[in-house]
Design a protein around this motif. Structure first.
Motif, PDB file in Angstrom:
ATOM      1  N   THR A   1       0.835  -1.314   0.233  1.00 41.16           N
ATOM      2  CA  THR A   1      -0.204   0.131  -0.082  1.00 41.16           C
ATOM      3  C   THR A   1       0.800   1.322  -0.040  1.00 41.16           C
ATOM      4  O   THR A   1       1.691   1.630   1.075  1.00 41.16           O
ATOM      5  CB  THR A   1      -0.988  -0.035   1.025  1.00 41.16           C
ATOM      6  N   ILE A   2       0.814   1.929  -1.032  1.00 48.50           N
ATOM      7  CA  ILE A   2       1.832   3.203  -1.354  1.00 48.50           C
ATOM      8  C   ILE A   2       1.042   4.315  -0.970  1.00 48.50           C
ATOM      9  O   ILE A   2      -0.125   4.535  -1.370  1.00 48.50           O
ATOM     10  CB  ILE A   2       2.238   3.137  -2.781  1.00 48.50           C
ATOM     11  N   GLU A   3       1.600   5.023   0.382  1.00 50.42           N
ATOM     12  CA  GLU A   3       0.752   6.116   0.764  1.00 50.42           C
ATOM     13  C   GLU A   3       1.563   7.744   0.399  1.00 50.42           C
ATOM     14  O   GLU A   3       2.894   7.592   0.433  1.00 50.42           O
ATOM     15  CB  GLU A   3       0.796   6.042   2.437  1.00 50.42           C
ATOM     16  N   ARG A   4       0.795   8.455   0.413  1.00 50.77           N
ATOM     17  CA  ARG A   4       1.274   9.970   0.033  1.00 50.77           C
ATOM     18  C   ARG A   4       1.201  10.667   1.262  1.00 50.77           C
ATOM     19  O   ARG A   4       0.174  10.549   2.017  1.00 50.77           O
ATOM     20  CB  ARG A   4       0.630  10.559  -0.933  1.00 50.77           C
ATOM     21  N   GLU A   5       2.129  11.319   2.002  1.00 60.48           N
ATOM     22  CA  GLU A   5       2.395  11.996   3.148  1.00 60.48           C
ATOM     23  C   GLU A   5       1.173  13.081   2.739  1.00 60.48           C
ATOM     24  O   GLU A   5       0.849  13.818   1.918  1.00 60.48           O
ATOM     25  CB  GLU A   5       3.262  12.761   3.334  1.00 60.48           C
ATOM     26  N   GLY A   6       0.120  13.196   3.933  1.00 65.13           N
ATOM     27  CA  GLY A   6      -0.821  14.238   3.998  1.00 65.13           C
ATOM     28  C   GLY A   6      -1.995  13.860   3.234  1.00 65.13           C
ATOM     29  O   GLY A   6      -3.031  14.508   3.348  1.00 65.13           O
ATOM     30  N   SER A   7      -1.999  12.700   2.721  1.00 64.11           N
ATOM     31  CA  SER A   7      -3.324  12.316   2.169  1.00 64.11           C
ATOM     32  C   SER A   7      -3.936  11.124   2.811  1.00 64.11           C
ATOM     33  O   SER A   7      -3.218  10.269   3.189  1.00 64.11           O
ATOM     34  CB  SER A   7      -2.841  11.537   0.651  1.00 64.11           C
ATOM     35  N   GLY A   8      -5.137  10.918   2.904  1.00 60.32           N
ATOM     36  CA  GLY A   8      -5.859   9.941   3.679  1.00 60.32           C
ATOM     37  C   GLY A   8      -5.949   8.699   2.820  1.00 60.32           C
ATOM     38  O   GLY A   8      -6.752   7.528   3.219  1.00 60.32           O
ATOM     39  N   LYS A   9      -5.838   8.666   1.471  1.00 64.80           N
ATOM     40  CA  LYS A   9      -5.977   7.630   0.728  1.00 64.80           C
ATOM     41  C   LYS A   9      -4.843   7.204   0.074  1.00 64.80           C
ATOM     42  O   LYS A   9      -3.989   7.937  -0.407  1.00 64.80           O
ATOM     43  CB  LYS A   9      -7.141   8.218  -0.488  1.00 64.80           C
ATOM     44  N   PRO A  10      -4.578   6.020  -0.202  1.00 65.87           N
ATOM     45  CA  PRO A  10      -3.565   5.531  -0.676  1.00 65.87           C
ATOM     46  C   PRO A  10      -3.350   5.814  -2.096  1.00 65.87           C
ATOM     47  O   PRO A  10      -4.506   6.190  -2.921  1.00 65.87           O
ATOM     48  CB  PRO A  10      -3.464   3.897  -0.779  1.00 65.87           C
ATOM     49  N   VAL A  11      -2.151   5.938  -2.768  1.00 61.91           N
ATOM     50  CA  VAL A  11      -2.007   6.253  -4.284  1.00 61.91           C
ATOM     51  C   VAL A  11      -1.927   5.102  -5.106  1.00 61.91           C
ATOM     52  O   VAL A  11      -2.365   5.036  -6.165  1.00 61.91           O
ATOM     53  CB  VAL A  11      -0.673   7.068  -4.259  1.00 61.91           C
ATOM     54  N   CYS A  12      -1.696   3.871  -4.231  1.00 63.33           N
ATOM     55  CA  CYS A  12      -1.520   2.685  -5.149  1.00 63.33           C
ATOM     56  C   CYS A  12      -1.495   1.728  -4.282  1.00 63.33           C
ATOM     57  O   CYS A  12      -1.010   1.524  -3.100  1.00 63.33           O
ATOM     58  CB  CYS A  12      -0.147   2.681  -6.281  1.00 63.33           C
ATOM     59  N   VAL A  13      -2.338   0.567  -4.669  1.00 65.56           N
ATOM     60  CA  VAL A  13      -2.247  -0.697  -3.817  1.00 65.56           C
ATOM     61  C   VAL A  13      -1.987  -1.678  -5.124  1.00 65.56           C
ATOM     62  O   VAL A  13      -2.617  -1.811  -6.140  1.00 65.56           O
ATOM     63  CB  VAL A  13      -3.661  -1.038  -3.399  1.00 65.56           C
ATOM     64  N   ALA A  14      -1.235  -2.690  -4.711  1.00 70.44           N
ATOM     65  CA  ALA A  14      -0.506  -3.487  -5.458  1.00 70.44           C
ATOM     66  C   ALA A  14      -0.228  -5.293  -4.906  1.00 70.44           C
ATOM     67  O   ALA A  14       0.138  -4.945  -3.590  1.00 70.44           O
ATOM     68  CB  ALA A  14       0.680  -3.222  -6.265  1.00 70.44           C
ATOM     69  N   GLU A  15      -0.744  -6.098  -5.306  1.00 69.94           N
ATOM     70  CA  GLU A  15      -0.293  -7.388  -4.859  1.00 69.94           C
ATOM     71  C   GLU A  15       0.868  -7.802  -5.698  1.00 69.94           C
ATOM     72  O   GLU A  15       0.540  -8.200  -7.038  1.00 69.94           O
ATOM     73  CB  GLU A  15      -1.431  -8.299  -4.966  1.00 69.94           C
ATOM     74  N   SER A  16       2.227  -8.031  -5.233  1.00 68.94           N
ATOM     75  CA  SER A  16       3.369  -8.180  -5.726  1.00 68.94           C
ATOM     76  C   SER A  16       3.805  -9.362  -5.387  1.00 68.94           C
ATOM     77  O   SER A  16       3.515  -9.891  -4.310  1.00 68.94           O
ATOM     78  CB  SER A  16       4.338  -7.035  -5.497  1.00 68.94           C
ATOM     79  N   LEU A  17       4.286 -10.194  -6.426  1.00 61.42           N
ATOM     80  CA  LEU A  17       4.849 -11.440  -6.316  1.00 61.42           C
ATOM     81  C   LEU A  17       6.554 -11.316  -6.355  1.00 61.42           C
ATOM     82  O   LEU A  17       7.046 -10.699  -7.270  1.00 61.42           O
ATOM     83  CB  LEU A  17       4.278 -12.479  -7.071  1.00 61.42           C
ATOM     84  N   SER A  18       7.200 -11.895  -5.476  1.00 64.86           N
ATOM     85  CA  SER A  18       8.598 -12.262  -5.604  1.00 64.86           C
ATOM     86  C   SER A  18       8.912 -13.713  -5.252  1.00 64.86           C
ATOM     87  O   SER A  18       8.329 -14.417  -4.488  1.00 64.86           O
ATOM     88  CB  SER A  18       9.470 -11.130  -4.752  1.00 64.86           C
ATOM     89  N   ARG A  19      10.331 -14.007  -5.564  1.00 68.23           N
ATOM     90  CA  ARG A  19      10.793 -15.184  -5.397  1.00 68.23           C
ATOM     91  C   ARG A  19      12.233 -15.172  -4.829  1.00 68.23           C
ATOM     92  O   ARG A  19      12.885 -14.377  -5.442  1.00 68.23           O
ATOM     93  CB  ARG A  19      10.754 -16.171  -6.890  1.00 68.23           C
ATOM     94  N   TYR A  20      12.250 -15.988  -3.670  1.00 72.27           N
ATOM     95  CA  TYR A  20      13.789 -16.052  -3.147  1.00 72.27           C
ATOM     96  C   TYR A  20      14.240 -17.323  -3.369  1.00 72.27           C
ATOM     97  O   TYR A  20      13.464 -18.360  -3.158  1.00 72.27           O
ATOM     98  CB  TYR A  20      13.497 -15.554  -1.713  1.00 72.27           C
ATOM     99  N   TYR A  21      15.417 -17.432  -3.882  1.00 69.51           N
ATOM    100  CA  TYR A  21      16.053 -18.683  -4.074  1.00 69.51           C
ATOM    101  C   TYR A  21      17.340 -18.830  -3.012  1.00 69.51           C
ATOM    102  O   TYR A  21      17.913 -17.959  -2.758  1.00 69.51           O
ATOM    103  CB  TYR A  21      16.577 -18.739  -5.391  1.00 69.51           C
ATOM    104  N   VAL A  22      17.465 -20.005  -2.479  1.00 71.69           N
ATOM    105  CA  VAL A  22      18.560 -20.331  -1.564  1.00 71.69           C
ATOM    106  C   VAL A  22      19.458 -21.252  -2.214  1.00 71.69           C
ATOM    107  O   VAL A  22      19.308 -21.448  -3.499  1.00 71.69           O
ATOM    108  CB  VAL A  22      17.988 -21.171  -0.150  1.00 71.69           C
TER     109      VAL A  22
END
Length: 150
Positions: free
Chosen positions: A129-150
């Motif tokens: 949830t990307i928030e902008r300072e001073g705003s009560g509403k998010p500027v962007c909401v994203a479901e992001s996928l990442s992969r971590y490899y060991v």
């Protein structure tokens, strides 16, 4: 910086807020450089004089610039030790909910939705949830996928 000693330690946090990043200022230079990189020079992004008369009273960041900033936010806020590499795998859902005027300060709330074992590592689904300072509403909401490899 939130540091996890192992991938399993991070995976155990599924369902929790992992971090809230520091604030980061989006400058007109960032916007202009993104416009050059993507060849998207719409006046609402790159013409400050014309944008003053536009619907937002100033230039605004491209939605995709805002979204692409997730990579840097992750890099500056979450570290997992003992992994060979992490990659962006994709997005399930993205919404641009409010403009980001030039000069805005943004931060991201990061929740780990799930951690799924894959061959050689773990796939993480994050609610960002990307928030902008001073705003009560998010500027962007994203479901992001990442992969971590060991």
């Amino acid at each position: 910086m939130k540091t996890f000693k192992t991938l399993d330690e991070l995976a155990a946090c599924a369902g929790q807020e992992i971090t809230v990043t520091d604030w980061y200022t989006v400058t007109q230079q960032h916007i202009d450089q993104f416009a050059d990189a993507t060849d998207d020079h719409q006046w609402i992004h790159v013409d400050p004089e014309r944008a003053k008369e536009g619907p937002f009273g100033a230039t605004i960041a491209h939605g995709y610039l805002t979204l692409s900033m997730l990579a840097g936010f992750f890099d500056r806020s979450i570290s997992v030790q003992g992994v060979r590499m992490g990659i962006n795998y994709g997005l399930n859902k993205v919404r641009f909910m409010a403009p980001v005027p030039s000069g805005s300060r943004l931060r991201v709330r990061v929740n780990l939705l799930s951690a799924t074992p894959i061959e050689g590592g773990t796939q993480m689904a994050w609610l960002c949830t990307i928030e902008r300072e001073g705003s009560g509403k998010p500027v962007c909401v994203a479901e992001s996928l990442s992969r971590y490899y060991v």
